[in-house]
Design an enzyme around this catalytic site. Structure first.
Site: not given
Ligand code: AMP
Length: 281
Positions: A31, A34, A37
């Site tokens: 969650g 941004h 995601h």
């Molecule tokens: P999280 O909510 O931080 O667990 O991230 C969920 C997914 O979004 C994971 O696969 C992350 O690698 C991906 N993600 C997070 N930040 C970025 C970003 N800046 N660019 C691309 N993917 C991202």
């Protein structure tokens, strides 16, 4: 758009879609959505009949209680963004739903977690590997989408999917960045203005390493030192690690022969950030 809370309901719904011959894509998230995601969600939407986003702040992948406590949460905002980006189903389980009384099973990898995030955050990848395996079993995706931003995580997930013969495709998409290069992260909102300003040093150091490799630098020790020096020009940066390593195994390299990846982690105030870049001659 539907929101499903229990693993049992989610599994049943996924099974119904599979029986109807529909392809399922899954974007696992914690969650505080941004553009990073959203880039994964849009790709998932485009490539599958059914787009599922899981939204679960998984306590077992946090090694620090304060980090878990202050992790940003915004279910209402996330639902709006997910709907706009084309999500069909949000799977938002509770902690008790995922880890009921008596729960005791986990997934561990032997080598990939032995360095970088794995040593800085003990237990992190066991938490990640376990929750991803559970999400795959519950949501039954044909494809699952991850960001390169969490590079080591993407290797861990690819490895476990192969090792456990999970019948799904792991898709890894490029890191989405702010205009000044800072990788988007849910934790960026926790940075104070001056910390935020200095945090761009991470991507600057990585971009410089990419340029150095393109210009012929092959000595990983020198690249490592240059990245470290650059990050340390920011007075607020407290360096955790820099690695110049093999892009599959994440073992440090001495010399760059083919491809490499540079991984970095540093704290700015109380906020810890990670970033990485592929280095290609
Ligand atoms: P999280 O909510 O931080 O667990 O991230 C969920 C997914 O979004 C994971 O696969 C992350 O690698 C991906 N993600 C997070 N930040 C970025 C970003 N800046 N660019 C691309 N993917 C991202």
């Amino acid at each position: 758009m539907q929101t499903i809370e229990t693993p049992r309901d989610m599994q049943k719904l996924a099974e119904d879609h599979r029986r109807a011959g529909q392809s399922i894509g899954l974007v696992p998230t914690m969650g505080a959505l941004h553009e990073g995601h959203l880039s994964l969600i849009r790709r998932c939407r485009a490539e599958n009949d059914v787009a599922i986003m899981s939204l679960f702040v998984n306590p077992t992948q946090f090694n620090r209680q304060d980090d878990l406590d202050r992790y940003p949460r915004d279910l209402a905002g996330d639902s709006g963004l997910a709907r706009e980006a084309g999500v069909d189903i949000i799977f938002a389980p509770t902690v008790e739903g995922m880890y009921p009384q008596g729960y005791q099973t986990s997934v561990t990898l032997e080598q990939l977690p032995t360095r970088w995030e794995g040593t800085s955050r003990p237990g992190h990848f066991q938490g990640v590997a376990t929750v991803c395996t559970k999400l795959f079993t519950i949501c039954r995706p044909h494809r699952a989408y991850f960001g390169q931003k969490d590079y080591q995580q993407s290797r861990v997930v690819r490895r476990l999917a192969a090792d456990l013969n999970l019948d799904l495709e792991i898709v890894v998409l490029p890191t989405v960045r702010e205009a000044d290069g800072l990788a988007l992260s849910s934790r960026n909102v926790l940075l104070k203005p001056e910390e935020r300003r200095q945090a761009r040093v991470l991507s600057q150091a990585l971009f410089q390493a990419q340029a150095d490799v393109r210009a012929g630098q092959r000595d990983a020790t020198r690249l490592h030192a240059a990245i470290e020096d650059r990050i340390q020009t920011a007075p607020l940066a407290v360096l955790d690690y820099v690695g110049v390593c093999d892009p599959e195994t994440l073992v440090p390299l001495e010399k760059i022969e083919d491809r490499a990846v540079a991984v970095v982690a540093a704290s700015f105030g109380t906020t810890r950030l990670i970033d990485n870049a592929l280095l290609e001659p």
